[in-house]
Design a protein around this motif. Structure first.
Motif, short mmCIF file in Angstrom:
data_model
loop_
_atom_site.label_atom_id
_atom_site.label_comp_id
_atom_site.label_asym_id
_atom_site.label_seq_id
_atom_site.Cartn_x
_atom_site.Cartn_y
_atom_site.Cartn_z
N ASN A 219 22.57 110.56 26.40
CA ASN A 219 23.85 111.25 26.26
C ASN A 219 24.48 111.55 27.61
O ASN A 219 24.98 112.65 27.87
N ASP A 245 34.95 95.61 21.41
CA ASP A 245 35.27 96.38 20.20
C ASP A 245 34.13 96.29 19.18
O ASP A 245 33.81 97.27 18.49
N VAL A 248 31.40 98.51 20.42
CA VAL A 248 31.79 99.90 20.15
C VAL A 248 31.48 100.26 18.70
O VAL A 248 30.94 101.35 18.42
N LYS A 249 31.81 99.36 17.78
CA LYS A 249 31.55 99.60 16.35
C LYS A 249 30.05 99.69 16.09
O LYS A 249 29.58 100.55 15.33
N VAL A 251 27.69 100.64 18.22
CA VAL A 251 27.20 101.91 18.78
C VAL A 251 27.59 103.07 17.87
O VAL A 251 26.78 103.98 17.63
N LYS A 252 28.81 103.04 17.37
CA LYS A 252 29.27 104.12 16.49
C LYS A 252 28.46 104.15 15.20
O LYS A 252 28.05 105.23 14.73
N THR A 253 28.16 102.98 14.65
CA THR A 253 27.40 102.90 13.39
C THR A 253 25.96 103.35 13.57
O THR A 253 25.41 104.07 12.72
N ASN A 256 26.32 106.97 16.23
CA ASN A 256 27.40 107.95 16.01
C ASN A 256 27.97 108.44 17.34
O ASN A 256 28.16 109.64 17.55
N TYR A 257 28.23 107.47 18.22
CA TYR A 257 28.72 107.81 19.56
C TYR A 257 29.97 106.99 19.86
O TYR A 257 30.02 105.78 19.59
N ASP A 258 30.98 107.65 20.42
CA ASP A 258 32.21 106.98 20.81
C ASP A 258 32.15 106.62 22.30
O ASP A 258 32.05 107.50 23.16
N LYS A 264 33.75 100.94 28.40
CA LYS A 264 34.29 99.70 27.83
C LYS A 264 34.78 98.76 28.93
O LYS A 264 34.59 97.54 28.86
#
Length: 280
Positions: A219, A245, A248-249, A251-253, A256-258, A264
């Motif tokens: 983190n 992109d 990014v998707k 990592v988010k899935t 749960n991080y933006d 990027k």
């Protein structure tokens, strides 16, 4: 304390009264003594106590061909690092760093330089460890009269980063490895290519990915200081931007991080290099 083995004129392997094996350093301590001799306390400059037998054996082998000054320098650097980082450092760091510093000074004296191509990444992503590396270079210069290049500060920092990995976080290491592999697969499928793994750009990119995933798991992702610069990079490399992109998707899935725009941006730049140059 009795000598078990003379390693060189200034270093011996000894056994304390509690039967614990220790490395003892002192001026001519190995020259005037032999196995079975009792060590005079006045001759002792430094005592190093390995945590386990394996480390002790490795140190014994190393010190048979390495001047004692290098272990003492390493001990000072690690002591300083522990105070700055407040983290556990794997004991093997004593061996790895001592050996590295000895070889680095030998190369320097022979006018042989090996460029650290990850200097910028280490300075950017591990500023605390790099700062300790700079302290180490100053200390080495005071002790040996040798001014090593800045690249060596990054090498020392890299040793410190690696030494923070312990058996207690093997699950995290496994997760890191799998995450790096997943991101590489995203890139391969996006471009429908097999990335050449024997290029400098791939080596750089792999190291960047390892740092990226480690920051993700800890983190400690980079912030976003310059949106305009990211927009320029994204417009210049639209295909790479679409690939990022997908990352990014992912990592988010999975976490749960933006991901920030700065992260990027670096991914876009590295992907462009490894795809366009690494597979040219």
């Amino acid at each position: 304390m009795k000598i078990i083995k003379v390693l060189n004129t200034s270093v011996v392997l000894a056994k304390r009264d509690d039967q614990k094996e220790v490395i003892v350093m002192g001026k001519a301590i190995g020259f005037k003594n032999k196995p079975g001799s009792t060590i005079n306390d006045a001759d002792i400059e430094k005592i190093y106590v390995p945590e386990n037998k394996s480390t002790s054996n490795d140190l014994v082998e190393l010190m048979q061909e390495t001047p004692k000054e290098y272990l003492m320098i390493t001990d000072e650097i690690i002591s300083y690092a522990k105070g700055r980082l407040a983290k556990h450092l794997n004991e093997h760091l004593y061996i790895a760093l001592t050996d590295h510093l000895y070889m680095a000074t030998k190369r320097f004296n022979e006018n042989l330089t090996i460029q650290n191509r990850m200097l910028w990444e280490v300075k950017k992503f591990y500023p605390e460890e790099f700062s300790i590396g700079l302290y180490a270079l100053d200390f080495i210069e005071k002790q040996l009269g040798i001014q090593l290049p800045e690249e060596e500060a990054a090498n020392i920092a890299f040793h410190l980063v690696n030494a923070q990995q312990t058996d207690d976080n093997m699950n995290q290491i496994l997760l890191m490895t799998n995450t790096v592999k997943d991101i590489l697969n995203i890139i391969k499928f996006h471009y429908k290519i097999d990335i050449q793994t024997d290029t400098i750009n791939y080596s750089r990119f792999l190291t960047h990915l390892q740092f990226f995933v480690q920051r993700l798991l800890e983190n400690k992702m980079l912030g976003t200081p310059d949106h305009d610069l990211f927009d320029q990079i994204n417009k210049k490399y639209p295909v790479e931007g679409k690939c990022v992109d997908k990352i990014v998707k992912y990592v988010k899935t999975n976490f749960n991080y933006d991901i920030s725009d700065e992260e990027k941006m670096y991914l876009i730049i590295h992907i462009n290099r490894v795809v366009s140059r690494g597979n040219a």
